[in-house]
Design a protein around this motif. Structure first.
Motif, PDB file in Angstrom:
ATOM      1  N   GLN A 181    -104.988  19.564  11.197  1.00 41.55           N
ATOM      2  CA  GLN A 181    -103.571  19.403  11.508  1.00 41.55           C
ATOM      3  C   GLN A 181    -103.133  20.498  12.480  1.00 41.55           C
ATOM      4  OE1 GLN A 181    -102.140  19.745   7.455  1.00 41.55           O
ATOM      5  NE2 GLN A 181    -102.286  17.544   7.093  1.00 41.55           N
ATOM      6  N   GLY A 182    -104.016  20.807  13.424  1.00 36.18           N
ATOM      7  CA  GLY A 182    -103.792  21.935  14.315  1.00 36.18           C
ATOM      8  C   GLY A 182    -103.009  21.608  15.564  1.00 36.18           C
ATOM      9  N   ILE A 183    -103.254  22.407  16.596  1.00 39.15           N
ATOM     10  CA  ILE A 183    -102.447  22.322  17.808  1.00 39.15           C
ATOM     11  C   ILE A 183    -102.833  21.149  18.693  1.00 39.15           C
ATOM     12  CG2 ILE A 183    -101.992  24.793  17.794  1.00 39.15           C
ATOM     13  CD1 ILE A 183    -104.085  25.154  19.938  1.00 39.15           C
ATOM     14  N   GLY A 184    -103.968  20.519  18.414  1.00 40.46           N
ATOM     15  CA  GLY A 184    -104.373  19.357  19.189  1.00 40.46           C
ATOM     16  C   GLY A 184    -104.927  19.714  20.562  1.00 40.46           C
ATOM     17  N   ILE A 185    -105.346  18.683  21.286  1.00 42.59           N
ATOM     18  CA  ILE A 185    -105.955  18.853  22.603  1.00 42.59           C
ATOM     19  C   ILE A 185    -105.165  18.034  23.616  1.00 42.59           C
ATOM     20  CG2 ILE A 185    -108.070  18.560  23.966  1.00 42.59           C
ATOM     21  CD1 ILE A 185    -109.601  18.528  21.274  1.00 42.59           C
ATOM     22  N   PRO A 186    -104.774  18.624  24.739  1.00 50.07           N
ATOM     23  CA  PRO A 186    -104.067  17.851  25.763  1.00 50.07           C
ATOM     24  C   PRO A 186    -104.913  16.667  26.233  1.00 50.07           C
ATOM     25  CG  PRO A 186    -103.954  20.206  26.238  1.00 50.07           C
ATOM     26  CD  PRO A 186    -104.931  20.044  25.109  1.00 50.07           C
ATOM     27  N   GLU A 187    -104.270  15.545  26.500  1.00 51.25           N
ATOM     28  CA  GLU A 187    -104.992  14.329  26.875  1.00 51.25           C
ATOM     29  C   GLU A 187    -105.860  14.533  28.105  1.00 51.25           C
ATOM     30  OE1 GLU A 187    -104.081   9.584  27.870  1.00 51.25           O
ATOM     31  OE2 GLU A 187    -102.446  10.977  27.391  1.00 51.25           O
ATOM     32  N   ASN A 188    -105.354  15.287  29.089  1.00 53.05           N
ATOM     33  CA  ASN A 188    -106.128  15.475  30.315  1.00 53.05           C
ATOM     34  C   ASN A 188    -107.345  16.379  30.120  1.00 53.05           C
ATOM     35  OD1 ASN A 188    -104.810  17.898  29.987  1.00 53.05           O
ATOM     36  ND2 ASN A 188    -103.993  18.009  32.073  1.00 53.05           N
ATOM     37  N   ALA A 189    -107.419  17.049  28.968  1.00 51.98           N
ATOM     38  CA  ALA A 189    -108.556  17.928  28.695  1.00 51.98           C
ATOM     39  C   ALA A 189    -109.660  17.229  27.910  1.00 51.98           C
ATOM     40  CB  ALA A 189    -108.091  19.166  27.932  1.00 51.98           C
ATOM     41  N   LEU A 190    -109.362  16.082  27.310  1.00 53.20           N
ATOM     42  CA  LEU A 190    -110.322  15.423  26.432  1.00 53.20           C
ATOM     43  C   LEU A 190    -111.668  15.121  27.099  1.00 53.20           C
ATOM     44  CD1 LEU A 190    -107.990  12.995  24.428  1.00 53.20           C
ATOM     45  CD2 LEU A 190    -109.139  15.057  23.595  1.00 53.20           C
ATOM     46  N   PRO A 191    -111.706  14.635  28.363  1.00 54.91           N
ATOM     47  CA  PRO A 191    -113.015  14.338  28.960  1.00 54.91           C
ATOM     48  C   PRO A 191    -113.886  15.578  29.181  1.00 54.91           C
ATOM     49  CG  PRO A 191    -111.251  13.199  30.126  1.00 54.91           C
ATOM     50  CD  PRO A 191    -110.602  14.204  29.234  1.00 54.91           C
ATOM     51  N   GLN A 192    -113.273  16.773  29.255  1.00 50.14           N
ATOM     52  CA  GLN A 192    -114.029  17.984  29.582  1.00 50.14           C
ATOM     53  C   GLN A 192    -114.462  18.803  28.363  1.00 50.14           C
ATOM     54  OE1 GLN A 192    -110.910  17.487  31.562  1.00 50.14           O
ATOM     55  NE2 GLN A 192    -112.321  16.307  32.821  1.00 50.14           N
ATOM     56  N   ILE A 193    -114.000  18.459  27.161  1.00 51.16           N
ATOM     57  CA  ILE A 193    -114.238  19.351  26.023  1.00 51.16           C
ATOM     58  C   ILE A 193    -115.702  19.450  25.645  1.00 51.16           C
ATOM     59  CG2 ILE A 193    -111.921  18.994  25.078  1.00 51.16           C
ATOM     60  CD1 ILE A 193    -113.201  17.107  23.003  1.00 51.16           C
ATOM     61  N   TRP A 194    -116.544  18.495  26.110  1.00 45.23           N
ATOM     62  CA  TRP A 194    -117.964  18.535  25.768  1.00 45.23           C
ATOM     63  C   TRP A 194    -118.766  19.356  26.761  1.00 45.23           C
ATOM     64  CZ3 TRP A 194    -117.606  16.722  21.146  1.00 45.23           C
ATOM     65  CH2 TRP A 194    -116.729  15.686  20.853  1.00 45.23           C
ATOM     66  N   GLU A 195    -118.121  19.845  27.802  1.00 45.99           N
ATOM     67  CA  GLU A 195    -118.827  20.615  28.825  1.00 45.99           C
ATOM     68  C   GLU A 195    -119.022  22.059  28.377  1.00 45.99           C
ATOM     69  OE1 GLU A 195    -116.602  20.328  32.410  1.00 45.99           O
ATOM     70  OE2 GLU A 195    -116.722  18.134  32.513  1.00 45.99           O
ATOM     71  N   GLU A 196    -120.151  22.638  28.788  1.00 47.29           N
ATOM     72  CA  GLU A 196    -120.435  24.033  28.454  1.00 47.29           C
ATOM     73  C   GLU A 196    -119.381  24.954  29.065  1.00 47.29           C
ATOM     74  OE1 GLU A 196    -124.368  24.699  29.936  1.00 47.29           O
ATOM     75  OE2 GLU A 196    -125.032  22.775  29.124  1.00 47.29           O
ATOM     76  N   LEU A 197    -118.910  25.917  28.264  1.00 45.39           N
ATOM     77  CA  LEU A 197    -117.991  26.982  28.662  1.00 45.39           C
ATOM     78  C   LEU A 197    -116.567  26.482  28.903  1.00 45.39           C
ATOM     79  CD1 LEU A 197    -120.266  29.016  31.134  1.00 45.39           C
ATOM     80  CD2 LEU A 197    -120.023  29.272  28.663  1.00 45.39           C
ATOM     81  N   TYR A 198    -116.327  25.173  28.707  1.00 45.28           N
ATOM     82  CA  TYR A 198    -114.965  24.667  28.896  1.00 45.28           C
ATOM     83  C   TYR A 198    -114.134  24.937  27.650  1.00 45.28           C
ATOM     84  CZ  TYR A 198    -110.996  21.625  29.800  1.00 45.28           C
ATOM     85  OH  TYR A 198    -109.726  21.148  29.999  1.00 45.28           O
ATOM     86  N   ARG A 199    -112.901  25.371  27.856  1.00 45.06           N
ATOM     87  CA  ARG A 199    -111.974  25.591  26.748  1.00 45.06           C
ATOM     88  C   ARG A 199    -110.654  24.897  27.063  1.00 45.06           C
ATOM     89  NH1 ARG A 199    -111.442  31.392  24.415  1.00 45.06           N
ATOM     90  NH2 ARG A 199    -110.903  30.116  22.613  1.00 45.06           N
ATOM     91  N   ALA A 200    -110.226  24.037  26.138  1.00 43.41           N
ATOM     92  CA  ALA A 200    -108.994  23.275  26.371  1.00 43.41           C
ATOM     93  C   ALA A 200    -107.754  24.162  26.341  1.00 43.41           C
ATOM     94  CB  ALA A 200    -108.869  22.168  25.324  1.00 43.41           C
ATOM     95  N   HIS A 201    -107.845  25.301  25.626  1.00 38.80           N
ATOM     96  CA  HIS A 201    -106.703  26.224  25.515  1.00 38.80           C
ATOM     97  C   HIS A 201    -107.143  27.623  25.961  1.00 38.80           C
ATOM     98  CE1 HIS A 201    -104.382  23.233  23.259  1.00 38.80           C
ATOM     99  NE2 HIS A 201    -105.483  22.992  22.591  1.00 38.80           N
TER     100      HIS A 201
END
Length: 254
Positions: free
Chosen positions: A186-206
């Motif tokens: 029930q946390g802060i969630g992930i911005p929609e435009n960040a969802l495709p990149q969250i599986w990439e190495e070193l990427y951080r949505a926040h």
């Protein structure tokens, strides 16, 4: 004559398609091999300097320091440990591409109970609640127990970091046509435009959040799941929470 020309055209077209596929597969293999070599070099080049730096900082803390100097040394020590963990995670990611899976039938009830036992203390210390549910139509499943435990740990770690004190995190394991493992928060969630990149190495949505992390955790999860010929998906609403689900195909036997 027309039939012969059509046949030759078909043969050429099929041959070109097969050649293109082999070329793409070859390039993909070369890219993965180069990626592994890069991660191995990175691990080799940074491991010894980081070890020496940690030893030097430990020795420095034994000398008389004023409060400001001690704070600086502590900061350097924290960042050195963060880099060490990052290198360790990158090495795990590289090893995943080459090491064989240790596929064994795993008792799911025992597996979920062990995960809960391992994680409970740190969740309580962080003032989060962790609940688990198991809906199993069969008592065991074929997978690499250590690797799947690592994937679940990374998902739970993210859920803990990006939720607030008092938040509830749920781990749900279900078997049927496939094995699904879902971690919801029930946390802060992930911005929609960040969802495709969250599986990439070193990427951080926040990246601006004051939350520790290397950006490797979800890349490791994806690599582990894909080694099991499965896939992982995510549903997230900013401000409301995130659910990440691992899907593993049915084993040939269990």
């Amino acid at each position: 004559g027309i039939a012969l020309i059509a046949a030759i055209h078909t043969i050429v077209r099929v041959s070109i398609t097969q050649l293109r596929q082999r070329t793409i597969q070859g390039l993909r293999r070369e890219t993965l091999a180069e990626h592994r070599r890069f991660l191995s070099r990175l691990d080799h080049e940074l491991k010894n300097p980081l070890t020496a730096l940690r030893a030097g900082l430990t020795t420095l803390k034994l000398t008389p320091l004023d409060e400001q100097q001690l704070q600086l040394v502590n900061t350097l020590e924290t960042e050195t440990l963060r880099l060490t963990r990052l290198i360790t995670d990158l090495r795990k990611l590289a090893d995943l591409e080459t090491q064989p899976l240790n596929l064994q039938p795993v008792d799911l009830a025992k597996f979920v109970s062990t995960v809960l036992q391992i994680e409970r203390d740190r969740f309580e210390a962080a003032q989060r609640t962790l609940s688990t549910t198991l809906h199993a139509t069969q008592p065991s499943w074929l997978f690499d127990e250590d690797l799947l435990a690592l994937a679940i740990h990374n998902l739970l770690d993210n859920a803990l970091k990006y939720s607030r004190p008092g938040g509830a995190i749920r781990l749900e394991v279900v078997t049927g046509q496939e094995l699904t493992v879902q971690v919801s928060d029930q946390g802060i969630g992930i911005p929609e435009n960040a969802l495709p990149q969250i599986w990439e190495e070193l990427y951080r949505a926040h990246p601006d959040e004051m939350i520790p992390g290397s950006g490797i955790g979800l890349a490791l999860v994806k690599a582990i799941v894909e080694r099991h010929e499965g896939f992982v998906d995510v549903v997230s609403t900013p401000g409301q929470g995130t659910s990440i689900t691992i899907h593993l195909p049915a084993p040939s036997h269990s």
